[in-house]
Design a protein around this motif. Structure first.
Motif, PDB file in Angstrom:
ATOM      1  N   THR A 254       1.976 -17.918 -26.119  1.00 17.02           N
ATOM      2  CA  THR A 254       1.380 -18.633 -24.733  1.00 17.02           C
ATOM      3  C   THR A 254       0.352 -19.726 -25.381  1.00 17.02           C
ATOM      4  O   THR A 254       0.058 -19.813 -26.614  1.00 17.02           O
ATOM      5  N   ASP A 255       0.297 -20.634 -24.535  1.00 17.41           N
ATOM      6  CA  ASP A 255      -0.514 -21.902 -24.861  1.00 17.41           C
ATOM      7  C   ASP A 255      -1.836 -21.778 -25.231  1.00 17.41           C
ATOM      8  O   ASP A 255      -2.668 -22.587 -25.825  1.00 17.41           O
TER       9      ASP A 255
ATOM     10  N   ALA B 207      -1.833 -22.571 -28.625  1.00 18.15           N
ATOM     11  CA  ALA B 207      -1.082 -23.698 -29.042  1.00 18.15           C
ATOM     12  C   ALA B 207      -1.806 -24.307 -30.245  1.00 18.15           C
ATOM     13  O   ALA B 207      -1.172 -25.055 -31.220  1.00 18.15           O
TER      14      ALA B 207
ATOM     15  N   VAL C 178       6.240 -22.553 -27.437  1.00 13.63           N
ATOM     16  CA  VAL C 178       4.964 -22.432 -26.901  1.00 13.63           C
ATOM     17  C   VAL C 178       5.304 -22.337 -25.377  1.00 13.63           C
ATOM     18  O   VAL C 178       5.704 -23.523 -24.823  1.00 13.63           O
TER      19      VAL C 178
ATOM     20  N   SER D 143       3.753 -26.418 -21.107  1.00 18.42           N
ATOM     21  CA  SER D 143       2.721 -25.633 -21.242  1.00 18.42           C
ATOM     22  C   SER D 143       1.411 -26.642 -20.925  1.00 18.42           C
ATOM     23  O   SER D 143       1.854 -27.864 -21.025  1.00 18.42           O
TER      24      SER D 143
ATOM     25  N   ALA E  65      -0.356 -27.272 -23.445  1.00 15.94           N
ATOM     26  CA  ALA E  65      -0.383 -28.084 -24.598  1.00 15.94           C
ATOM     27  C   ALA E  65       0.901 -29.043 -24.745  1.00 15.94           C
ATOM     28  O   ALA E  65       0.819 -29.362 -25.763  1.00 15.94           O
TER      29      ALA E  65
END
Length: 418
Positions: free
Chosen positions: A45-46, A49, A73, A159, A161
């Motif tokens: 998950t970000d 990141a 990500v 995401s 990121a």
């Protein structure tokens, strides 16, 4: 190819979660000291990141037998029966595959056409793509054409990121390929893993919507602007199908705001048995592409769709629907079981080596009725199989971009190695 191993964890600190995953993987690997694990699929998950490079380096150091990595990500990731959405987590699956049976690719080492210089022939590929990539539909189609099966699967990576992807290959020398190749973390473009023809794969697409109007044909269109359906002004046909008053613009906008368009390529293109015009289908097939309805033109009686529809395309309005989504997810699980049962006398679920599931950001547990509900349904359908995946900004299957769908890919264990 035998059953894969997998692990997942959540923790505010990426290093702690990574250590937990490594411990889980080592415990599973210790039970099979004779097996190899050269390929790792990794989804974060970000929340992690900013530390993706450090995290991948840590995994590589702790698991030196894993020489190749691929993943992404995302806002949400999937594991066996669990969804991590908007919380810090990682999910890892290690694949028991000989390196001759796959290839990791990325922007500096793209998938070669048909047959690579080392003789590798790609059957299909897992693809992670940046949604901002120019001419993305054409690139996905071209990538599919580079495979024997003309089939790829995966999703668009998005995401907070950005579009961060993971692709590290032991086959690509670091000289001349820059820091990104050395670290294995990329932004933009396409990356993933291609699979050889002897890797058993069963894939299915599940739709998360249901049709609410009969099938029509696009008879006048200009780019994204649909002007006529079945020879009549498009807006007039839609208002009639939905039972909306032509004079109440506010009611029209409110109703269409939550409405999607499902369209099918013209029959001459790829639809051997097109649906019967005027009939609302009970289930949307994989040939239906769902797109947003983004505008109306009351003066010209036209509608605007977030895609370019060809003349002659099939058209139906759709809406997200939890019961239809649940039933269709269970359907594809049953189809996978039936396919595997038809190939062997063994328990079909014992033949599953692992799975990758890519779902839409608009799906997930809340759409299915509760936390983890989508992945729990998949677990109900497939059993306790190793599984990783992510929630995407658009899904990839065959040679197309989908929306509001789930793409399930199951790896089948070799007959003599289960």
């Amino acid at each position: 190819m035998k059953r894969f191993v997998h692990a997942h964890a959540t923790h505010p600190q990426w290093s702690v979660a990574t250590a937990q995953v490594v411990a889980q993987l080592r415990a599973q690997m210790a039970a099979h000291p004779d097996r190899r694990w050269p390929l790792g699929l990794l989804y974060l998950t970000d929340h992690y990141a900013d530390h993706a490079r450090e995290l991948l380096a840590s995994l590589s150091a702790e698991l030196p037998q894993v020489t190749d990595w691929a993943g992404a990500v995302a806002l949400g990731i999937a594991a066996q029966g669990v969804e991590y959405i908007d919380e810090p987590a990682l999910s890892v699956m290690l694949c028991d595959l000989e390196p001759t049976r796959y290839r990791v690719f990325h922007g500096l080492a793209p998938l070669p056409a048909a047959r690579g210089p080392d003789g590798f022939v790609p059957q299909t590929a897992l693809v992670h793509a940046d949604p901002a990539t120019p001419e993305l539909p054409e690139l996905v189609r071209e990538l599919a054409e580079r495979t024997v099966g003309h089939f790829v699967f995966g999703g668009l990576v998005a995401s907070r990121a950005g579009a961060v992807q993971i692709a590290r290959s032991s086959r690509v020398g670091l000289a001349g390929h820059g820091q990104a190749a050395a670290e294995g973390v990329w932004e933009g473009g396409l990356s993933g893993v291609a699979w050889a023809p002897d890797v058993g794969i069963v894939a299915r697409v599940t739709q998360g919507v249901r049709a609410i109007t009969p099938l029509r044909r696009v008879t006048a269109v200009h780019g994204h602007r649909v002007e006529a359906l079945d020879g009549e002004p498009a807006l007039d046909v839609v208002l009639r199908d939905l039972g909306l008053p032509a004079h109440d613009l506010g009611a029209i906008v409110a109703r269409l705001r939550g409405t999607l368009v499902g369209w099918v390529a013209p029959a001459a293109a790829r639809t051997p048995a097109p649906p019967v015009p005027g009939r609302v289908p009970l289930r949307l097939g994989e040939d239906v592409l769902v797109r947003h309805l983004v505008g109306i033109d009351p003066a010209q009686r036209a509608l605007v769709v977030a895609d370019e529809l060809p003349p002659g395309a099939g058209w139906m309005l759709c809406e997200r629907h939890v019961h239809a989504a649940r039933a269709d997810l269970l359907r594809i699980g049953a189809e996978v079981r039936e396919t595997l049962a038809g190939e062997s006398d063994a328990d079909p679920l014992q033949r599953v080596a692992g799975a990758v599931y890519v779902s839409c950001n608009g799906r997930g547990g809340p759409h299915f009725g509760g936390a983890n509900a989508e992945l729990q349904l998949l677990r109900q359908a497939l059993g306790d199989v190793p599984l990783v995946g992510f929630f995407a900004a658009g899904e990839i299957a065959h040679h197309r971009l989908y929306g509001y769908t789930g793409v399930l890919t199951v790896f089948v264990a070799d007959a003599d190695e289960r």
